[in-house]
Design an enzyme around this catalytic site. Sequence first.
Site, PDB file in Angstrom:
ATOM      1  N   ARG A   1       0.827  -1.222   0.000  1.00 43.60           N
ATOM      2  CA  ARG A   1       0.000   0.000   0.000  1.00 43.60           C
ATOM      3  C   ARG A   1       0.861   1.272   0.000  1.00 43.60           C
ATOM      4  NH1 ARG A   1      -3.048  -3.504  -0.698  1.00 43.60           N
ATOM      5  NH2 ARG A   1      -5.210  -3.670   0.006  1.00 43.60           N
TER       6      ARG A   1
ATOM      7  N   SER B   1     -10.720  -0.429   3.032  1.00 45.30           N
ATOM      8  CA  SER B   1     -10.041  -0.656   4.315  1.00 45.30           C
ATOM      9  C   SER B   1      -9.555   0.683   4.843  1.00 45.30           C
ATOM     10  CB  SER B   1      -8.817  -1.547   4.127  1.00 45.30           C
ATOM     11  OG  SER B   1      -9.180  -2.791   3.602  1.00 45.30           O
TER      12      SER B   1
ATOM     13  N   GLU C   1      -5.059   4.039   6.192  1.00 46.90           N
ATOM     14  CA  GLU C   1      -4.623   3.860   4.800  1.00 46.90           C
ATOM     15  C   GLU C   1      -4.938   5.089   3.939  1.00 46.90           C
ATOM     16  OE1 GLU C   1      -5.576  -0.049   2.900  1.00 46.90           O
ATOM     17  OE2 GLU C   1      -6.176   1.191   1.214  1.00 46.90           O
TER      18      GLU C   1
HETATM   19  N1  EPU Z   1     -11.440 -10.372  10.030  1.00 45.72           N
HETATM   20  C1  EPU Z   1     -12.156 -10.468  11.211  1.00 45.72           C
HETATM   21  N2  EPU Z   1     -13.094  -9.514  11.451  1.00 45.72           N
HETATM   22  C2  EPU Z   1     -13.370  -8.517  10.590  1.00 45.72           C
HETATM   23  C3  EPU Z   1     -12.642  -8.428   9.388  1.00 45.72           C
HETATM   24  C4  EPU Z   1     -11.680  -9.368   9.117  1.00 45.72           C
HETATM   25  O1  EPU Z   1     -11.935 -11.344  12.020  1.00 45.72           O
HETATM   26  O2  EPU Z   1     -14.247  -7.717  10.896  1.00 45.72           O
HETATM   27  C5  EPU Z   1     -10.448 -11.402   9.710  1.00 45.72           C
HETATM   28  C6  EPU Z   1     -10.990 -12.280   8.573  1.00 45.72           C
HETATM   29  O3  EPU Z   1     -11.735 -13.339   9.053  1.00 45.72           O
HETATM   30  C7  EPU Z   1      -9.729 -12.733   7.906  1.00 45.72           C
HETATM   31  C8  EPU Z   1      -8.745 -11.610   8.157  1.00 45.72           C
HETATM   32  O4  EPU Z   1      -9.291 -10.806   9.197  1.00 45.72           O
HETATM   33  O5  EPU Z   1      -9.246 -13.899   8.527  1.00 45.72           O
HETATM   34  C9  EPU Z   1      -8.472 -10.774   6.917  1.00 45.72           C
HETATM   35  O6  EPU Z   1      -9.690 -10.256   6.397  1.00 45.72           O
HETATM   36  P1  EPU Z   1      -9.972 -10.136   4.811  1.00 45.72           P
HETATM   37  O7  EPU Z   1      -9.551 -11.373   4.134  1.00 45.72           O
HETATM   38  O8  EPU Z   1     -11.369  -9.658   4.687  1.00 45.72           O
HETATM   39  O9  EPU Z   1      -8.961  -9.072   4.310  1.00 45.72           O
HETATM   40  P2  EPU Z   1      -8.380  -7.759   4.955  1.00 45.72           P
HETATM   41  O10 EPU Z   1      -7.023  -7.999   5.485  1.00 45.72           O
HETATM   42  O11 EPU Z   1      -9.383  -7.222   5.908  1.00 45.72           O
HETATM   43  C10 EPU Z   1      -7.248  -6.928   2.750  1.00 45.72           C
HETATM   44  C11 EPU Z   1      -7.135  -5.609   2.025  1.00 45.72           C
HETATM   45  C12 EPU Z   1      -8.389  -5.345   1.216  1.00 45.72           C
HETATM   46  C13 EPU Z   1      -8.572  -6.465   0.233  1.00 45.72           C
HETATM   47  C14 EPU Z   1      -8.696  -7.776   1.033  1.00 45.72           C
HETATM   48  C15 EPU Z   1      -8.809  -8.981   0.131  1.00 45.72           C
HETATM   49  C16 EPU Z   1      -5.697  -4.188   3.374  1.00 45.72           C
HETATM   50  C17 EPU Z   1      -5.623  -3.046   4.317  1.00 45.72           C
HETATM   51  N3  EPU Z   1      -6.916  -4.553   3.000  1.00 45.72           N
HETATM   52  O12 EPU Z   1      -8.300  -6.781   3.703  1.00 45.72           O
HETATM   53  O13 EPU Z   1      -8.193  -4.141   0.496  1.00 45.72           O
HETATM   54  O14 EPU Z   1      -9.728  -6.273  -0.559  1.00 45.72           O
HETATM   55  O15 EPU Z   1      -7.512  -7.962   1.838  1.00 45.72           O
HETATM   56  O16 EPU Z   1      -7.595  -9.208  -0.466  1.00 45.72           O
HETATM   57  O17 EPU Z   1      -4.656  -4.714   2.987  1.00 45.72           O
HETATM   58  C18 EPU Z   1      -8.520  -1.801   0.602  1.00 45.72           C
HETATM   59  O18 EPU Z   1      -7.295  -1.682   0.695  1.00 45.72           O
HETATM   60  O19 EPU Z   1      -9.271  -0.791   0.581  1.00 45.72           O
HETATM   61  C19 EPU Z   1      -9.114  -3.120   0.601  1.00 45.72           C
HETATM   62  C20 EPU Z   1     -10.422  -3.317   0.663  1.00 45.72           C
END
Ligand code: EPU
Length: 337
Positions: free
Chosen positions: A164, A237, A333
């Site tokens: 990012r 995010s 972010e």
């Molecule tokens: N999780 C929770 N509770 C929540 C949200 C997430 O326990 O409320 C856990 C999920 O169960 C999972 C882990 O956290 O095990 C990661 O969650 P997720 O796979 O939804 O991805 P993320 O890390 O929250 C990142 C990117 C997103 C991207 C997704 C999918 C960042 C900051 N965010 O989110 O990017 O779409 O992976 O690849 O790196 C963005 O940058 O705007 C964005 C949406």
Amino acid sequence: MQLHTNVDLSQYNTLGLRSSAKLFTELHNIIDLHGLINDESIKNLKWHVLGGGSNLVLPHNVEGLVIKVANTGKQLLHEEADHYFVKAAAGEVWDEFVQWTLQHGYYGLENLSLIPGTVGAAPIQNIGAYGVEVKDFLHEVTAVDLKTGELKTFNNQECCFSYRDSYFKQGGAGKYLIWEVTFRLPKRVHLNLDYGDIRKELDRQGLTETAPNVSKAVIAIRTSKLPDPKVIGNAGSFFKNPIVASSLRDDLLKKYPNLVSFPATEGKHKLAAGWLIDQCGWKGKKLGPVGMFEKQALVLVNHGGANADDVWKLAAQVCDDVRSRFGVEIEPEPVRW
Ligand code: EPU
């Protein structure tokens, strides 16, 4: 080219924050940009370059000049034995560009489907999702030097991409306006199906493993988890996933066996900020007109009528709670003007 005064920016930022620009213009061609650069009356103002406004927290009043990048066009530049080289104008909507590549059989960007924003904004924060980052396919960025008006080309390495982040968010911030981006897309298709629920979603929809179908699966997953900015204001995010020493992650894991983490660079782990925030009880919780989304604790949402102060107040409380519970610092972010 027209300069407008006191323009309401609430339609230009996906968080839907109330904000007004003192001076505003839409930029369609480079001659107009040269006109702006040579205009003595605006030369010394602060310039803000606006893409899709999807990674931005706008203050109530934006002083200076806001330039909405609105150039369009996408084309196959040339092909080599193993790659297609595809160029798009910075003002193109990112997902429309992704869908255009898929329709033409240029694959690689499918995991990045439905990310809000423009082509020009994509390299700035090195957008990423479902195991892919834009840096993996970016060939070069053509940008305009805002002091001299000269075009400068940055190859992939010169963009200094990391999670990012890029040169355009660091040393190059405010110095360049990204004008066009060229992508290098492999002819030999390699699908990234391992992250998250992509395989499960393909199965659920009975889809075969092709790039357009991966795009369909990603769109379905995103739609089910992330709020549509047209319906509820948000900037995706709101926090980056923090990267911490593996020793700290190991200590946390002993205390919290459900901690979600991924190996990062040598000796470090990336923690899921969404999980940390969720554990602190913020999922679905509101503070004034803003809150953390009920289905994804990492997404800050505007329930209506919020301004930047409301956003930063909530962000600070969430950070404080994560710090006092886990000893981990999380960082917003979106860009702050
Ligand atoms: N999780 C929770 N509770 C929540 C949200 C997430 O326990 O409320 C856990 C999920 O169960 C999972 C882990 O956290 O095990 C990661 O969650 P997720 O796979 O939804 O991805 P993320 O890390 O929250 C990142 C990117 C997103 C991207 C997704 C999918 C960042 C900051 N965010 O989110 O990017 O779409 O992976 O690849 O790196 C963005 O940058 O705007 C964005 C949406």
